[in-house]
Design a protein around this motif. Structure first.
Motif, PDB file in Angstrom:
ATOM      1  N   SER A  68       0.810  -1.144   0.159  1.00 52.64           N
ATOM      2  CA  SER A  68       0.294   0.198   0.186  1.00 52.64           C
ATOM      3  C   SER A  68       0.950   1.148   0.089  1.00 52.64           C
ATOM      4  O   SER A  68       1.244   0.496   0.308  1.00 52.64           O
ATOM      5  CB  SER A  68      -0.930  -0.586   1.160  1.00 52.64           C
ATOM      6  OG  SER A  68      -1.431   1.284   1.428  1.00 52.64           O
ATOM      7  N   HIS A 194      -7.438  -3.559   2.306  1.00 51.70           N
ATOM      8  CA  HIS A 194      -6.593  -2.940   1.400  1.00 51.70           C
ATOM      9  C   HIS A 194      -4.888  -3.090   1.308  1.00 51.70           C
ATOM     10  O   HIS A 194      -4.452  -3.319  -0.033  1.00 51.70           O
ATOM     11  CB  HIS A 194      -6.968  -1.406   1.304  1.00 51.70           C
ATOM     12  CG  HIS A 194      -5.722  -0.451   1.155  1.00 51.70           C
ATOM     13  ND1 HIS A 194      -5.450   0.130   0.289  1.00 51.70           N
ATOM     14  CD2 HIS A 194      -4.424  -0.250   1.874  1.00 51.70           C
ATOM     15  CE1 HIS A 194      -4.671   0.928  -0.185  1.00 51.70           C
ATOM     16  NE2 HIS A 194      -4.108   1.085   0.645  1.00 51.70           N
ATOM     17  N   PHE A 195      -4.608  -3.943   2.862  1.00 50.81           N
ATOM     18  CA  PHE A 195      -3.707  -4.515   2.635  1.00 50.81           C
ATOM     19  C   PHE A 195      -3.419  -5.728   2.360  1.00 50.81           C
ATOM     20  O   PHE A 195      -1.934  -5.649   1.572  1.00 50.81           O
ATOM     21  CB  PHE A 195      -3.365  -4.616   4.018  1.00 50.81           C
ATOM     22  CG  PHE A 195      -2.768  -2.465   4.826  1.00 50.81           C
ATOM     23  CD1 PHE A 195      -2.099  -1.776   4.269  1.00 50.81           C
ATOM     24  CD2 PHE A 195      -3.134  -2.777   6.020  1.00 50.81           C
ATOM     25  CE1 PHE A 195      -2.187  -0.299   4.621  1.00 50.81           C
ATOM     26  CE2 PHE A 195      -3.177  -1.722   6.772  1.00 50.81           C
ATOM     27  CZ  PHE A 195      -2.499  -0.907   6.056  1.00 50.81           C
ATOM     28  N   SER A 260      -3.817   7.701  -0.774  1.00 53.48           N
ATOM     29  CA  SER A 260      -3.470   6.950  -2.200  1.00 53.48           C
ATOM     30  C   SER A 260      -3.284   7.996  -3.108  1.00 53.48           C
ATOM     31  O   SER A 260      -2.437   7.637  -3.371  1.00 53.48           O
ATOM     32  CB  SER A 260      -4.466   5.776  -2.168  1.00 53.48           C
ATOM     33  OG  SER A 260      -3.923   5.178  -0.904  1.00 53.48           O
ATOM     34  N   THR A 277      -1.010  -3.765  -6.874  1.00 49.54           N
ATOM     35  CA  THR A 277      -1.255  -4.317  -5.269  1.00 49.54           C
ATOM     36  C   THR A 277      -2.465  -5.857  -5.227  1.00 49.54           C
ATOM     37  O   THR A 277      -2.191  -7.373  -5.457  1.00 49.54           O
ATOM     38  CB  THR A 277      -1.676  -3.486  -4.066  1.00 49.54           C
ATOM     39  OG1 THR A 277      -3.162  -2.696  -5.116  1.00 49.54           O
ATOM     40  CG2 THR A 277      -0.824  -2.684  -4.464  1.00 49.54           C
TER      41      THR A 277
END
Length: 443
Positions: A68, A194-195, A260, A277
Motif C-alpha cells: 500500500s 486494502h493491505f 493513496s 497490489t
C-alpha cells in the motif's frame, strides 16, 4: 473470572524478549526467509519503493514493491534512518513490538467479551455445571499470551515485514464488531482488505457480530425473547449497526483512496496502484518460493491453463464462505478464525504471520475446543514443518543437493496441517453445541 496470576509478568517478558533480539535482527537474517517475508510484506521491498518515490519515480516501477502507498508514508521514512552499528530497520522493529502488544491486548479484550457473553447465556440456560466448567479457563489471557509467545509472531516481528500491521487491522475489525464500535470495525476491515485483500471475506463475521453480538450457543436452545440489555440472550438481528457499518465503510474507503491518490500524485495514480497490489495478488505474478502451494503449481502449469486455475484457486475460498456462515452463524468470532485459516491455506503469498494470527484466535475457544482430537499431532506437525522448511530451502537453494520438490513437500505438509486444524476445530465446536443440547435435555 479472575485473570491469570502471572499474566502481566509474562507479557512483560515477551516484550523484553523482542527488545533483546531487535539489535540482532540483521544477524538472524529473517527478512530474507521466504517463510517470514513475502513480496507483499517485505520491508526491504518497501524500502526500495520508498527510494523510487524519493527519486521522482512511481514506487510501483519495475516489480519490487506491491504494498500500500499508505505504508510508504508511515514506514518509508523510518527505513532510511540508520544508527551506526544498529540493524537497518531498527525503528520499524520497535514499532512492530508496540504493534504486537496492541494486538495482544485487543485479542485479550475480545476474549473477555466472549467469556462474559457465554457465561451469561449459559446461566440463562440453567445448567450450573456447565457454567462452572466454562469459567475455569480465561481464554482471553491464554489467546493473548499465545500471540505474544508464539515463535511465529516473534520471527514476524523481527523479520523485516509488515505482517504485524496486517494482523493488527484484522484484530481491530473483530474487536470493533464485538464491542459494536461501528467506525472502528469498519476502519479495521477496510484497512485489512486494502493491505492484503483476503480479509475482505471477514465482512460476514463482522456483520454477524454487529447484528447478533458475540458468540453464543445455538439460538434454538434459547426462549424466543428479546435481549434484557446485559449483552446476553437473543438472536434478534439488529439492522441499525449494519447500515452504520456500510456508511462507515464507504467513508473510510474514500479516505484510503484519497490518501493513496495524494501519495501517488504525479505518477500513474490509483489504476497503477490497484494493478500492482490487488492485481498482483490475484494473478500470482511472483513465483518465488514460499510456504504456500500456489507458487509451485503455477510454475509447473501450462500457460494456456493459467487463467482457468487462477479462477479455481481464488473461487475455492469463496465456495466455502456461505456454507460455513450458515452453519456457524451463531459463532461469528469462531467463523472469523475459520475464514482466516482457510485464507492462509489458499492465499497467493502466505507467511508464518498468518499462522501467528489464527493460532492466537484459536486460543479464544480454549473451553469449547478442549476435547479437540489430534492436538498433539498438530503441535508436533507445526514444529516439524518449522524446522524442516529452512533445512529444505537451504538444501535446494544454497547447497544444491536438493530440488524444488524438497521445499514444496514442506509447504504441502503445512497446508495439510492447516486443513486438519480447520476440520477438527469446526467438528469439535459443533460437537460442543450438541453436548449443550444434551445437557439441557437432562435438566
Amino acid at each position: 473470572m479472575a485473570g491469570m496470576r502471572w499474566y502481566w509478568p509474562l507479557v512483560g517478558a515477551a516484550l523484553a524478549l523482542r527488545l533483546l533480539l531487535v539489535p540482532f535482527a540483521d544477524n538472524l537474517n529473517l527478512g530474507s526467509r521466504p517463510e517470514v517475508a513475502t513480496p507483499l510484506t517485505s520491508l526491504r521491498r518497501l524500502e526500495e519503493g520508498y527510494w523510487l518515490k524519493q527519486s521522482s519515480l512511481s514506487p510501483y516501477t519495475g516489480s519490487m514493491y506491491h504494498g500500500s502507498p499508505l505504508l510508504l508514508i508511515i514506514l518509508g521514512p523510518l527505513t532510511v534512518k540508520r544508527i551506526e552499528s544498529q540493524p537497518a530497520h531498527l525503528y520499524c522493529s520497535l514499532i512492530f513490538v508496540l504493534v504486537d502488544f496492541f494486538t495482544a491486548m485487543l485479542i485479550r479484550a475480545i476474549g473477555e467479551k466472549l467469556m462474559l457473553t457465554n457465561c451469561n447465556n449459559l446461566k440463562l440456560l440453567k445448567p450450573s455445571k456447565l457454567v462452572e466448567s466454562f469459567g475455569g479457563v480465561d481464554a482471553g489471557d491464554i489467546a493473548s499470551l499465545i500471540y505474544l509467545w508464539n515463535p511465529f509472531t516473534v520471527v514476524t516481528c523481527l523479520g523485516s515485514c509488515t505482517s504485524p500491521i496486517d494482523n493488527l487491522m484484522v484484530v481491530l475489525a473483530i474487536y470493533g464488531a464485538c464491542s459494536r464500535i461501528v467506525p472502528l470495525a469498519a476502519f479495521g476491515w477496510v484497512m485489512a482488505t486494502h493491505f492484503s485483500l483476503y480479509p475482505g471475506i471477514l465482512v460476514i463475521p463482522v456483520l454477524l457480530l454487529l447484528g447478533y453480538g458475540p458468540d453464543a450457543p445455538p439460538p434454538k436452545l434459547f426462549p424466543q425473547k428479546h435481549s434484557n440489555g446485559d449483552g446476553s440472550l437473543v438472536h434478534v438481528f439488529s439492522w441499525g449497526p449494519i447500515l452504520q457499518f456500510a456508511l462507515w465503510v464507504v467513508i473510510w474507503s474514500c479516505y484510503v483512496l484519497l490518501l493513496s491518490s495524494i501519495s501517488l500524485k504525479g505518477f500513474d495514480g490509483l489504476y497503477d496502484m490497484l494493478k500492482k497490489t490487488l492485481g498482483f495478488i490475484l494473478t500470482v505474478e511472483d513465483l518465488s518460493p514460499n510456504i504456500g502451494v500456489l507458487w509451485y503449481f503455477f510454475a509447473e502449469v501450462f500457460e494456456f491453463f493459467r487463467g482457468f486455475f487462477l479462477i479455481v484457486f481464488h473461487v475455492n475460498i469463496l465456495f466455502m464462505v456461505c456454507p460455513l456462515a450458515i452453519r456457524l452463524m451463531h459463532r461469528p468470532c469462531f467463523l472469523a478464525f475459520v475464514y482466516i485459516t482457510i485464507s492462509a491455506i489458499l492465499k497467493s503469498y502466505p507467511s508464518v504471520g498468518d499462522a501467528a494470527l489464527y493460532l492466537s484466535l484459536l486460543g479464544l475457544f480454549a473451553n469449547e475446543l478442549a476435547e479437540m482430537k489430534f492436538s498433539f499431532f498438530l503441535f508436533c506437525g507445526y514444529i516439524g514443518v518449522s524446522l524442516l522448511s529452512p533445512v529444505m530451502h537451504n538444501l535446494w537453494i544454497w547447497r544444491g543437493t536438493g530440488n524444488a520438490n524438497f521445499y514444496f513437500a514442506t509447504g504441502l505438509a503445512y497446508a495439510c496441517l492447516q486443513t486438519v486444524l480447520v476440520v477438527e476445530s469446526v467438528s469439535t465446536m459443533l460437537n460442543h453445541d450438541r453436548m449443550l443440547k444434551k445437557e439441557l435435555k437432562k435438566t
